[in-house]
Design an enzyme around this catalytic site. Structure first.
Site, PDB file in Angstrom:
ATOM      1  N   ARG A   1     -13.523  -8.457   2.484  1.00 18.78           N
ATOM      2  CA  ARG A   1     -12.106  -7.949   2.019  1.00 18.78           C
ATOM      3  C   ARG A   1     -10.986  -9.388   1.958  1.00 18.78           C
ATOM      4  NH1 ARG A   1     -10.001  -2.605   1.963  1.00 18.78           N
ATOM      5  NH2 ARG A   1      -8.443  -4.024   1.359  1.00 18.78           N
TER       6      ARG A   1
ATOM      7  N   ASP B   1     -17.258   7.595  -1.881  1.00 19.61           N
ATOM      8  CA  ASP B   1     -15.555   7.811  -0.397  1.00 19.61           C
ATOM      9  C   ASP B   1     -15.631   8.359  -0.150  1.00 19.61           C
ATOM     10  OD1 ASP B   1     -13.221   6.853   0.161  1.00 19.61           O
ATOM     11  OD2 ASP B   1     -12.077   6.882  -1.825  1.00 19.61           O
TER      12      ASP B   1
ATOM     13  N   CYS C   1     -16.155   2.285   1.348  1.00 26.35           N
ATOM     14  CA  CYS C   1     -15.563   0.828   1.172  1.00 26.35           C
ATOM     15  C   CYS C   1     -14.495   1.471   2.424  1.00 26.35           C
ATOM     16  CB  CYS C   1     -14.186   1.663   0.199  1.00 26.35           C
ATOM     17  SG  CYS C   1     -13.585   2.959   0.250  1.00 26.35           S
TER      18      CYS C   1
ATOM     19  N   ARG D   1       0.732  -1.058   0.261  1.00 23.72           N
ATOM     20  CA  ARG D   1       0.246  -0.060   0.312  1.00 23.72           C
ATOM     21  C   ARG D   1       0.880   1.114   0.284  1.00 23.72           C
ATOM     22  NH1 ARG D   1      -5.004   1.363   3.695  1.00 23.72           N
ATOM     23  NH2 ARG D   1      -5.971   0.274   1.750  1.00 23.72           N
TER      24      ARG D   1
ATOM     25  N   GLN E   1      -9.988  -3.843  -3.127  1.00 21.48           N
ATOM     26  CA  GLN E   1     -11.253  -3.628  -2.147  1.00 21.48           C
ATOM     27  C   GLN E   1     -12.617  -3.923  -3.470  1.00 21.48           C
ATOM     28  OE1 GLN E   1     -11.863  -1.401   0.702  1.00 21.48           O
ATOM     29  NE2 GLN E   1     -14.301  -1.991  -0.282  1.00 21.48           N
TER      30      GLN E   1
ATOM     31  N   HIS F   1      -7.573   1.085  -6.363  1.00 17.75           N
ATOM     32  CA  HIS F   1      -7.697  -0.243  -5.756  1.00 17.75           C
ATOM     33  C   HIS F   1      -8.351  -1.742  -4.793  1.00 17.75           C
ATOM     34  CE1 HIS F   1      -7.744  -1.585  -1.109  1.00 17.75           C
ATOM     35  NE2 HIS F   1      -8.971   0.022  -0.376  1.00 17.75           N
TER      36      HIS F   1
HETATM   37  N1  NVA Z   1      -9.981   7.004  -1.264  1.00 10.11           N
HETATM   38  C1  NVA Z   1      -9.148   6.486  -0.195  1.00 10.11           C
HETATM   39  C2  NVA Z   1      -9.823   5.482   0.228  1.00 10.11           C
HETATM   40  C3  NVA Z   1      -9.181   4.325   1.380  1.00 10.11           C
HETATM   41  C4  NVA Z   1     -10.068   2.791   1.348  1.00 10.11           C
HETATM   42  C5  NVA Z   1      -8.204   6.519  -0.158  1.00 10.11           C
HETATM   43  O1  NVA Z   1      -7.125   6.397  -0.795  1.00 10.11           O
HETATM   44  O2  NVA Z   1      -7.551   7.212   1.120  1.00 10.11           O
HETATM   45  N1   CP Z   2     -11.013  -0.034   2.677  1.00 10.22           N
HETATM   46  C1   CP Z   2     -10.167   0.462   2.686  1.00 10.22           C
HETATM   47  O1   CP Z   2      -8.782   0.225   2.272  1.00 10.22           O
HETATM   48  O2   CP Z   2      -9.693   0.277   4.397  1.00 10.22           O
HETATM   49  P1   CP Z   2      -8.285   0.361   5.126  1.00 10.22           P
HETATM   50  O3   CP Z   2      -7.789   1.862   4.563  1.00 10.22           O
HETATM   51  O4   CP Z   2      -8.708   0.607   7.094  1.00 10.22           O
HETATM   52  O5   CP Z   2      -7.500  -0.627   4.634  1.00 10.22           O
END
Ligand code: NVA
Ligand code: CP
Length: 313
Positions: free
Chosen positions: A297, A229, A269, A107, A137, A134
């Site tokens: 997940r 989101d 998400c 990540r 997800q 992502h």
């Molecule tokens: N769009 C958000 C998703 C988090 C799971 C981010 O990138 O922070």
């Molecule tokens: N939806 C998601 O990826 O959650 P986290 O940021 O908690 O991993």
């Protein structure tokens, strides 16, 4: 046999509809077995390294628990705690980790980082969120839609919000399975044009529609799924105030949800910002399936790990 063994999973662009359905079927099977307490030690003796350059609750816990339940092991590595944080090249990190582990989940910010790791890794690399995609997800999301709607093809998913990582992965996956997708984003926050083009091209065989609009109310009309989101993603915190203004009118509330099909489900998400992109009423309402998504997940990623890292199919 999904044919995914040994491959990377950075986004959905390399996947076929068949591969998607195979992984979702395996996810369902693993979920049933877990409910019955049946062991599924398909990754016995295998280790997944998990590199985190951003915060996480769901991704970290679901991958770590998933590896454990498959008889394997997961290593949580935050960037600041590794030499990556001190500047060791990703190309070197990938080659070193490949000598120890059978899979790498990452990540990070730039999608190019994940591509760089994948280029040098001899074990599968899984994208656990970048600024652009992502996909893990969305794997869980499509499993959730299938559970609630009984099909994917021909449904209409309406995504309201920032045209970034979630929008991109939803676009790619919807086109793959023949789901209609409408993205409603404010001016200046549209999904990337090349990803929209690619989705339109891939949607052609199934005759599914890909729509990008600035009108969330038009996009929501008759939809089977309403998805949103956060307005401000990880790494964009300094833009939060401006985004709150720019995204005015893009909140999923009862009025917007009321335009969707009467049996529509609401998805997010998570984590959610109540009162910003979604109201408390919708998030906690009867149409919300956000905790099913979060649970899935675990099952969807277990299936992915098995498909990429084992001979089991
Ligand atoms: N769009 C958000 C998703 C988090 C799971 C981010 O990138 O922070
Ligand atoms: N939806 C998601 O990826 O959650 P986290 O940021 O908690 O991993």
């Amino acid at each position: 046999e999904s044919g995914l063994k040994g491959t990377h999973f950075l986004d959905f662009s390399g996947w076929t509809a068949h591969e998607m359905h195979a992984v979702l079927a395996l996810a369902n099977e693993l979920k049933q077995k877990r409910a019955k307490g049946e062991p599924t030690p398909y990754l016995q003796g295998k280790t997944l390294a998990m590199l985190f350059d951003k915060a996480s609750t769901r991704t970290r816990v679901s991958f770590e628990v998933g590896m454990y339940e498959l008889g394997g092991h997961a290593l949580f590595l935050s960037n600041q705690m590794t030499q990556v944080g001190r500047g060791e090249p990703l190309a070197d990190t990938a080659r070193v980790l490949s000598r120890y582990v059978q899979g790498i989940m990452v990540r990070t910010h730039a999608h190019a980082n994940v591509e760089e790791l994948a280029r040098y890794s001899t074990v599968p690399v899984i994208n656990g969120l970048t600024d652009d995609h992502h996909p893990v997800q969305v794997l869980a999301d499509f499993m959730t839609i299938l559970e609630h709607k009984g099909r994917l093809r021909g449904l209409t998913l309406c995504y309201v919000g920032d045209g970034n990582n979630m929008a991109h992965s939803l676009l790619q996956a919807a086109a793959l399975v023949g789901m209609h997708i409408r993205i409603a984003s404010p001016h200046g926050y549209e999904p990337r044009a090349d990803i929209v083009q690619q989705a339109r091209r891939r949607a052609m065989p199934a005759h599914s529609e890909v729509t990008v609009t600035e009108d969330p109310y038009a996009a929501a009309k008759g939809a089977d799924v309403i998805y949103t989101d956060v307005f401000t993603s990880m790494g964009q915190e300094q833009e939060a105030e401006k985004r709150l203004l720019d995204f005015a009118g893009f909140q999923v509330n009862q009025e917007l949800l009321g335009l969707a099909d009467q049996d529509a489900i609401f998805m997010h998400c998570l984590p959610a910002h109540r009162g910003e992109e979604v109201t408390e009423e919708v998030l906690e309402g009867a149409q919300s399936v956000v905790f099913d998504q979060a649970e899935n997940r675990l099952h969807a990623q277990k299936a992915l790990l098995v498909a990429l890292m084992s001979d089991h199919s």
